[in-house]
Design a protein around this motif. Structure first.
Motif, PDB file in Angstrom:
ATOM      1  N   HIS A 174      -4.601   9.560   2.629  1.00 31.55           N
ATOM      2  CA  HIS A 174      -4.125   8.209   2.394  1.00 31.55           C
ATOM      3  C   HIS A 174      -2.773   7.963   1.974  1.00 31.55           C
ATOM      4  O   HIS A 174      -2.141   8.868   1.439  1.00 31.55           O
ATOM      5  N   ARG A 175      -2.095   6.848   2.404  1.00 27.39           N
ATOM      6  CA  ARG A 175      -0.767   6.509   2.148  1.00 27.39           C
ATOM      7  C   ARG A 175      -0.683   5.849   0.965  1.00 27.39           C
ATOM      8  O   ARG A 175      -1.869   5.318   0.456  1.00 27.39           O
ATOM      9  N   PRO A 176       0.712   5.720   0.129  1.00 29.53           N
ATOM     10  CA  PRO A 176       0.633   5.429  -1.061  1.00 29.53           C
ATOM     11  C   PRO A 176       0.023   3.933  -1.126  1.00 29.53           C
ATOM     12  O   PRO A 176      -0.724   3.443  -2.075  1.00 29.53           O
ATOM     13  N   ASN A 177       0.365   2.942  -0.098  1.00 29.64           N
ATOM     14  CA  ASN A 177      -0.087   1.503  -0.226  1.00 29.64           C
ATOM     15  C   ASN A 177      -1.550   1.539   0.149  1.00 29.64           C
ATOM     16  O   ASN A 177      -2.352   0.350  -0.202  1.00 29.64           O
ATOM     17  N   GLU A 178      -2.447   2.531   0.159  1.00 27.51           N
ATOM     18  CA  GLU A 178      -4.130   2.607   0.300  1.00 27.51           C
ATOM     19  C   GLU A 178      -4.584   3.115  -0.993  1.00 27.51           C
ATOM     20  O   GLU A 178      -5.588   3.179  -0.969  1.00 27.51           O
ATOM     21  N   MET A 179      -3.576   3.246  -2.000  1.00 23.26           N
ATOM     22  CA  MET A 179      -4.157   3.940  -3.193  1.00 23.26           C
ATOM     23  C   MET A 179      -3.739   3.187  -4.430  1.00 23.26           C
ATOM     24  O   MET A 179      -2.851   2.331  -4.447  1.00 23.26           O
TER      25      MET A 179
END
Length: 241
Positions: A144-149
């Motif tokens: 996951h990338r930061p914007n998905e967490m």
């Protein structure tokens, strides 16, 4: 107990004086402290108390006006900038309030990043990052990338990134400042658990007395002076007894 061990951090008669116009501001005003391996310590104080200056001194990011900062037997105040950079790279991990994750990288790549600067081969980097993400409970979020967490998950990535270099000491600057109180408590418990299991030393700066209470010892700083040291381990032993 701790008194018989060698301190991993020693601060002796530390001063930091800034000039503001014609005035002198004593950000640190004669600080002495010792922190031992495997301890979680917090430095707590209001804005302007000197706590952030203290962290910068311990991390070798600022030079003291006077006094000594000795970490793992080495005098930081005697080092030049190149020596300090090398020292930080080899001994220190950082956890920031703002996570500081790269949006173009997934969790595993963000955690592996500090190892890139050390020239560690890619496979070794990613294997190690993999283990660290397991350690902080993000087994399912590695790609996951930061914007998905969530914020809490991003900060767990931040904790994993600090740990991946096997630091002797982890410095955390208001590490849960952007998180709600429940998530903050989860991240604090995680940090406490990891310090225990990995026998690392964690020094956290915060303005929040409740967050500070997760630590083994709490250094209260006011106007650049340590005014009180609370030992939570003794309090916990009393409670558990």
């Amino acid at each position: 107990m701790a008194e018989e061990r060698q301190p991993v951090i020693q601060v002796k008669n530390l001063y930091k004086i800034y000039r503001v116009g014609h005035n002198k501001v004593r950000a640190l005003n004669g600080v002495d402290l010792e922190i031992y391996r495997g301890e979680f310590c917090s430095i707590v104080g209001t804005s302007g108390s000197g706590k952030s200056t203290m962290l910068n001194m311990l991390a070798g990011l600022e030079k003291p006006t006077k006094g000594e900062v000795i970490i793992s037997g080495e005098h930081l105040e005697r080092m030049n900038e190149n020596q300090l950079v090398k020292f930080r790279r080899e001994h220190v991990g950082f956890i920031f309030q703002s996570f500081n994750l790269l949006g173009t990288m997934n969790a595993k790549e963000n955690v592996a990043l500090p190892l890139t600067f050390r020239g560690v081969p890619k496979k070794v980097r990613l294997d190690k990052a993999d283990k660290m993400l397991d350690l902080v409970g993000l087994r399912k979020h590695k790609t996951h990338r930061p914007n998905e967490m969530s914020g809490g998950q991003q900060q767990r990535v931040g904790v994993a990134r600090a740990l991946v270099v096997d630091p002797e000491i982890i410095f955390a600057d208001e590490p849960t400042g952007n998180l709600d109180s429940n998530t903050s408590a989860e991240v604090m418990e995680l940090m406490k658990k990891i310090v225990r299991e990995q026998n690392q030393t964690l020094v956290m700066v915060t303005h929040d007395n409740h967050l500070a209470s997760f630590a083994d010892r709490i250094f209260h700083i006011i106007d650049g002076k340590i005014v009180k040291i609370e030992d939570n381990r003794k309090n916990r032993e009393v409670v558990e007894a």
